[in-house]
Design a protein around this motif. Structure first.
Motif, short mmCIF file in Angstrom:
data_model
loop_
_atom_site.label_atom_id
_atom_site.label_comp_id
_atom_site.label_asym_id
_atom_site.label_seq_id
_atom_site.Cartn_x
_atom_site.Cartn_y
_atom_site.Cartn_z
N SER A 1 7.95 -12.51 15.34
CA SER A 1 6.65 -12.16 15.88
C SER A 1 5.65 -11.87 14.75
O SER A 1 6.01 -11.81 13.58
CB SER A 1 6.78 -10.96 16.81
N ASN A 2 4.40 -11.66 15.12
CA ASN A 2 3.35 -11.35 14.14
C ASN A 2 3.75 -10.15 13.30
O ASN A 2 4.20 -9.14 13.83
CB ASN A 2 2.04 -10.98 14.86
N ARG B 1 2.89 -0.07 4.49
CA ARG B 1 3.54 -0.99 5.44
C ARG B 1 4.82 -1.54 4.82
O ARG B 1 4.77 -2.19 3.77
CB ARG B 1 2.56 -2.14 5.75
N ARG C 1 2.72 -16.29 21.59
CA ARG C 1 2.66 -17.48 20.75
C ARG C 1 4.07 -18.06 20.55
O ARG C 1 4.27 -19.27 20.57
CB ARG C 1 2.05 -17.10 19.40
N ALA D 1 6.17 -9.85 11.27
CA ALA D 1 7.63 -9.65 11.13
C ALA D 1 8.06 -9.66 9.66
O ALA D 1 9.12 -9.14 9.31
CB ALA D 1 8.37 -10.75 11.89
N GLY D 2 7.25 -10.30 8.81
CA GLY D 2 7.61 -10.35 7.38
C GLY D 2 7.95 -11.75 6.90
O GLY D 2 8.43 -11.93 5.78
N SER E 1 6.02 -14.50 6.10
CA SER E 1 5.26 -14.96 4.93
C SER E 1 5.60 -14.11 3.70
O SER E 1 5.64 -14.63 2.58
CB SER E 1 3.76 -14.87 5.18
N THR E 2 5.84 -12.83 3.91
CA THR E 2 6.20 -11.97 2.79
C THR E 2 7.53 -12.42 2.17
O THR E 2 7.68 -12.46 0.95
CB THR E 2 6.30 -10.50 3.25
N GLU F 1 4.61 -22.33 8.14
CA GLU F 1 3.85 -22.84 9.31
C GLU F 1 3.00 -24.02 8.89
O GLU F 1 1.80 -24.09 9.23
CB GLU F 1 3.00 -21.73 9.92
N ASN G 1 0.82 -1.23 0.00
CA ASN G 1 0.00 0.00 0.00
C ASN G 1 0.85 1.27 0.00
O ASN G 1 0.59 2.22 0.76
CB ASN G 1 -0.94 0.01 1.22
#
Ligand code: ATP
Length: 264
Positions: free
Chosen positions: A40-41, A19, A260, A43-44, A46-47, A174, A12
């Motif tokens: 952590s959530n 982001r 988590r 963090a990048g 999956s990107t 994951e 975006n």
């Protein structure tokens, strides 16, 4: 071999929702290296996997897979080089096609051929053998739709699919997180076996710090789009989860605020 140089991904861009998911990530993963990625959530993680697979195009930087610069290539053009297994067991295969059809298509990945040649006799034999090796009786059910299988069965077959074509780079996002503990253990064991048998180059995202230290040969920690820890060899072998938390604190000057990760 995976080579990532100064990789940046901004979602975006130029909007209030901008982001920066990856902020100049550089990483070299040698052939046959099994690398766990934790963070952590947001963090990048999956990107990063998406950018390597070609599902996310980078804003800048370079990605070289097995000696080929794929930075600007779409995912289809990389399919012969890299395979990906997702967290959602439904995501990596087609529920309406049979087990045999899904596996045949996976075996033909990266080739410009349709389903009929993919189902040739020699290939059908290989598929049957590989499914039988799972030891869960699916070789006698090759004609049933993939959609009728359990999550664990489907993830096990997704791993077989990822290792049927000659590509040796496998990205695991994951891939056991949606499974119950027994199935997760089964799929993790299978991951270990296949990685060793086919000398795979693996990037495995996990939310379990324990897994990230126990599996494979290297542990990376991503945080806010950057690699903040990169451990291998003797240094990694002696590391506990507590040490990892401490390393993060030292590297970033902040606490790891992620339940988590700490529980996993
Ligand atoms: N398609 C997208 N559009 C906009 N923003 C995105 C998109 N994909 C990811 N992001 C944002 O980019 C950042 C990195 O996301 P990413 O999914 O890579 O993180 P992650 O480390 O895999 O997190 P998690 O463990 O929560 O899955 C997050 O802030 C996320 O909200």
């Amino acid at each position: 071999m995976i080579s990532v140089e100064s990789l940046a991904v901004v979602f975006n861009k130029g909007t209030p929702l901008e982001r920066r998911a990856l902020r100049g990530v550089s990483l070299a993963v040698a052939s046959g290296e099994f690398c766990c990625v934790i963070g952590s959530n947001g963090a990048g993680k999956s990107t990063l996997l998406g950018a390597i697979a070609g599902d996310v195009l980078p804003d800048s930087g370079r990605i070289v897979l097995a000696g080929r610069d794929v930075s600007r290539l779409p995912a289809e053009a990389r399919a012969g080089l890299v395979a990906r297994v997702f967290q959602d067991p439904l995501a990596g295969s087609c529920g309406a096609l049979t087990i045999a059809e899904n596996l045949a298509l996976a075996a033909a990945r990266g080739q410009r051929r349709g389903l009929a040649p993919a189902l040739g006799r020699a290939r059908a034999e290989t598929i049957r053998t590989r499914v039988a090796e799972l030891g869960i009786g699916l070789e006698d059910r090759l004609g049933v739709p993939m959609g009728s299988l359990s999550g664990g069965q489907r993830q096990a077959l997704s791993l077989v699919m990822a290792t049927l074509a000659p590509s040796s780079i496998v990205l695991l996002d994951e891939h056991t997180a949606a499974l119950d503990p027994a199935n997760a253990e089964f799929v993790l064991d299978l991951t270990r076996q296949l990685a060793e048998r086919f000398s795979l180059t693996v990037l495995m995202v996990t939310h379990s710090m324990r897994q990230a230290l126990d599996l494979g040969t290297r542990t990376l920690m991503l945080h806010e789009g950057e690699i903040v820890l990169d451990m291998t060899g003797a240094e990694r072998a002696s590391l506990t989860v507590e040490d990892l938390v401490e390393r993060f604190r030292t590297a970033r000057g902040q606490e790891l605020a992620e339940d988590r990760l700490l529980v996993g």
